[in-house]
Write an enzyme that holds these catalytic residues in place. Structure first.
Site, mmCIF file in Angstrom:
data_model
loop_
_atom_site.group_PDB
_atom_site.id
_atom_site.type_symbol
_atom_site.label_atom_id
_atom_site.label_comp_id
_atom_site.label_asym_id
_atom_site.label_seq_id
_atom_site.Cartn_x
_atom_site.Cartn_y
_atom_site.Cartn_z
ATOM 1 N N GLU A 41 -5.746 40.761 43.262
ATOM 2 C CA GLU A 41 -6.135 40.725 41.858
ATOM 3 C C GLU A 41 -4.881 40.339 41.083
ATOM 4 O O GLU A 41 -3.813 40.930 41.291
ATOM 5 C CB GLU A 41 -6.625 42.096 41.380
ATOM 6 C CG GLU A 41 -7.103 42.032 39.939
ATOM 7 C CD GLU A 41 -7.505 43.384 39.355
ATOM 8 O OE1 GLU A 41 -7.071 44.422 39.884
ATOM 9 O OE2 GLU A 41 -8.254 43.380 38.357
ATOM 10 N N ARG A 268 -2.821 50.382 55.033
ATOM 11 C CA ARG A 268 -1.826 49.703 54.223
ATOM 12 C C ARG A 268 -0.445 50.286 54.516
ATOM 13 O O ARG A 268 -0.307 51.344 55.110
ATOM 14 C CB ARG A 268 -2.168 49.839 52.753
ATOM 15 C CG ARG A 268 -2.205 51.283 52.266
ATOM 16 C CD ARG A 268 -2.015 51.383 50.757
ATOM 17 N NE ARG A 268 -2.261 50.151 50.086
ATOM 18 C CZ ARG A 268 -3.136 49.995 49.077
ATOM 19 N NH1 ARG A 268 -3.813 51.023 48.643
ATOM 20 N NH2 ARG A 268 -3.296 48.835 48.494
ATOM 21 N N LYS A 278 0.835 49.616 42.742
ATOM 22 C CA LYS A 278 1.012 48.591 41.721
ATOM 23 C C LYS A 278 1.100 49.219 40.334
ATOM 24 O O LYS A 278 1.873 48.778 39.486
ATOM 25 C CB LYS A 278 -0.188 47.637 41.770
ATOM 26 C CG LYS A 278 0.198 46.155 41.883
ATOM 27 C CD LYS A 278 -1.004 45.290 41.595
ATOM 28 C CE LYS A 278 -1.251 44.287 42.701
ATOM 29 N NZ LYS A 278 -2.436 43.437 42.437
#
Length: 563
Positions: A41, A268, A278
């Site tokens: 994104e 992850r 993020k």
RNA sequence: UCCGGCGUCGUCUAAUGGCAGGACAGCGGAUUUUGGUUCCGCUUAUUGGGGUUCGAAUCCCUACGCCGGAACCA
């Protein structure tokens, strides 16, 4: 001696994703086609965690003949997405060494096709417009322990739903007035299946579609179809989407696709002493804790690049940590090892003094001017070298002198002799201090019979120091970076990683470098012998060099000293 | 209390019913005009309990632990 050839890509570890892909190829699934995608994104910069995903997704195309990997921007929420990030993400992927070969897509390119599917599902009675408030919908969805309750609007006719959906799109309703929901199962133990929202009304300028839309699709609705539109066969995502897979499959079940994409989840990356959320990274930038997304202390690819990390080192790291479904914390020292390993093989060696201490050679004539040969690559002298100008007044590093040396000290102290690398032996005769008792200068003598570093009589010295000539050296600002966080798992105790910031993560020193470095170009990487690896920062100006310390050398002496 | 996932050296990761291996970290030693590099060596692991099997990290049962999940975020 170091005989290491230029960095080679290490063997890739086997991993379960590759195994699935190879099995599917072997069994002829999807006619043997393999397509993956990396779907960021555009709401922030890529970081080392994304590098793991990129290496996995794009790496698959190198491991499987004929496989391709798309870059798709998952831009379905205009509130947070920006063009700056679209550009930066592409730059970072390229820098990492991967190429989507023109296969660049945007979820926003599919808005029309997605909407058509929404109408189809509505017409088939598989989706409905819910006019409850956000709170009512949340309340009605139940909880971990409580099944959901159906919406009073759930049984609207297909015709009414279609009419409302079209009017939603046409902009007849204010934000939040209605949503489109999939009609699945309000009692499902998997809350993702309790009639998830497909579209919300949101009057927000989109970075690509502008104001063309006032309704935007949700991730769960858009993602699987976007995969399918492109022909993605293996849709690799992280573990937190495991509970979404039944929904991913449900949407795909409503429309026939060949090939039909399969979602596969992996763990992850987590790194010790590092924040990889993020949201938190954005906070660091917005609160000006760091200078920007590319601050060399940031774990972003832009930051690591500016810090002096190489793409090869990051890829080697990703190859070495493997891919699994176990959530784990990789020790940051493994990353540091990969960086040192790569830099050791590629960087030329030079000399620079970070915290200069003046050394006057009392028996060196004022007007004498020696210069000593030094190779750029001591382990391969065929790669050339330079002359190091010498003189009566020199600088050594303050850390290389101790007035009262600890046990095992090899460096300079009153009355002892050390070697100046490539130059000669010197002996410390006297220490000059200021009124505060601080050492400001060393008075030494040199052995003129030790030119090059070896004395005539063959006596041995333990220590070899780096140095520069005061007169010839060039000044540089050197930025020394330390870990951004002082705890292994930032935020573990307080719940907020901000509480664990290392206040001393940046130290700037005024260094003196050997003259040959004055013309080093921006981006140039080198080793300052005995000190560490450095690169030339873009802040450098003519005559005002700025160096970033990428990483220090391993220091078994410092490691052994009591804290 | 519900659903899903995961438990192998300190850390990450192999093993796919057949010798628990590698990397990082750590600790020794050799070489070294970088206390770097390189080389050699060493320490350390299958969450517990039961079962199946000639044989189990692997299959089954069970207990425990950890992670994720209740946006009109992705």
């Amino acid at each position: 001696m170091n005989k290491t050839p230029p960095t080679a890509e290490p063997e890739k570890l086997p991993n379960f994703v590759l195994e699935i892909v190879e099995r599917d190829v072997a069994t002829g699934k999807n006619d043997g086609k393999v397509m993956t995608r990396f779907p960021p994104e555009p709401n922030g910069y890529l970081h080392i965690g994304h590098a793991k995903s990129i290496c996995l997704n794009f790496g698959l195309t190198q491991a499987v003949p004929g496989a391709v990997c798309n870059l798709r921007f998952d831009d379905t929420n205009p509130s947070v997405e920006e063009d700056e990030y679209v550009r930066a993400i592409q730059e970072d992927i390229r820098w990492l060494g991967f190429d989507w070969n023109g296969r660049l897509y945007f979820a926003s390119d599919y808005f029309e096709k997605l909407y058509a599917i929404a109408e189809k599902l509505t017409l088939e009675g598989k989706a409905y417009v819910d006019s409850q408030s956000l709170e009512e919908i949340r309340e009605g969805r139940g909880s971990f322990y409580k099944p959901g309750r159906v919406s009073p609007f759930r049984d609207r006719s297909a015709a009414e739903n279609l009419d409302l959906l079209r009017r939603m799109r046409a902009g007849e309703f204010p934000d939040g007035a209605h949503v489109l929901r999939a009609k699945i199962d309000m009692e499902s133990p998997n809350q993702n299946m309790r009639d998830p929202v497909m579209y919300r009304i949101k009057r927000e300028h989109h970075h690509r579609t502008g104001d063309a839309w006032c309704i935007y699709p949700m991730y769960d609705f858009a993602h699987g179809y976007s995969d399918a539109f492109e022909g993605v066969t293996h849709s690799v995502c992280s573990l937190e989407f495991e509970n979404h897979r039944p929904l991913y499959d449900w949407f795909l079940d409503q429309v026939p696709f060949h090939p039909r994409p399969q979602q596969i989840e992996f763990a992850r990356l987590n790194l010790t002493y590092t924040e990889l959320s993020k949201r938190k990274l954005r906070q660091l930038v917005e609160n000006k804790v760091v200078a920007g997304w590319d601050d060399p202390r940031m774990p972003t690819l832009a930051g690591l690049r500016r810090r002096g990390f190489t793409p090869e080192a990051i890829r080697a790291f990703c190859d070495r940590i493997g891919v699994s479904k176990r959530n784990s914390f990789v020790d940051v020292s493994l990353l540091e090892h990969a960086v040192r390993e790569d830099l050791n093989a590629r960087c030329r060696r030079a000399m620079g003094v970070l915290r200069p201490l003046r050394v006057v050679l009392e028996n060196y004539p004022e007007d004498q001017a020696d210069a000593f040969e030094a190779p750029w690559f001591p382990e391969d002298v065929s790669r050339g070298g330079r002359r190091l100008p010498f003189g009566r007044v020199l600088f050594i590093d303050r850390e290389d002198f101790a007035e009262t040396p600890p046990k095992g000290w090899f460096r300079l102290s009153p009355g002892t002799e050390v070697r100046l690398r490539y130059a000669c032996l010197i002996k410390c005769e006297r220490v000059i201090k200021d009124t505060l008792g601080q050492v400001v200068e060393l008075r030494c003598t040199w052995d003129p019979e030790s030119r090059g570093g070896n004395p005539k009589d063959g006596r041995k010295v333990k220590g070899t120091l780096h140095w520069v000539s005061e007169k010839h050296s060039t000044a540089a600002e050197v930025r020394l970076y330390d870990r951004l966080y002082k705890t292994e798992h930032p935020g573990e105790e307080s719940g907020d990683s901000m509480a664990d910031l290392n206040g001393a993560s940046l130290e700037t020193v005024s260094a003196r470098l050997e003259p040959a470095l004055a013309s080093a170009p921006v981006g140039d990487r080198l080793q300052l012998e005995r000190v560490g690896y450095f690169c030339v920062d873009p802040d450098s100006r003519q005559g005002a060099l700025v160096l970033n310390r990428t990483i220090g050398l391993k220091d078994s002496w410092a490691a052994k000293q009591p804290k």
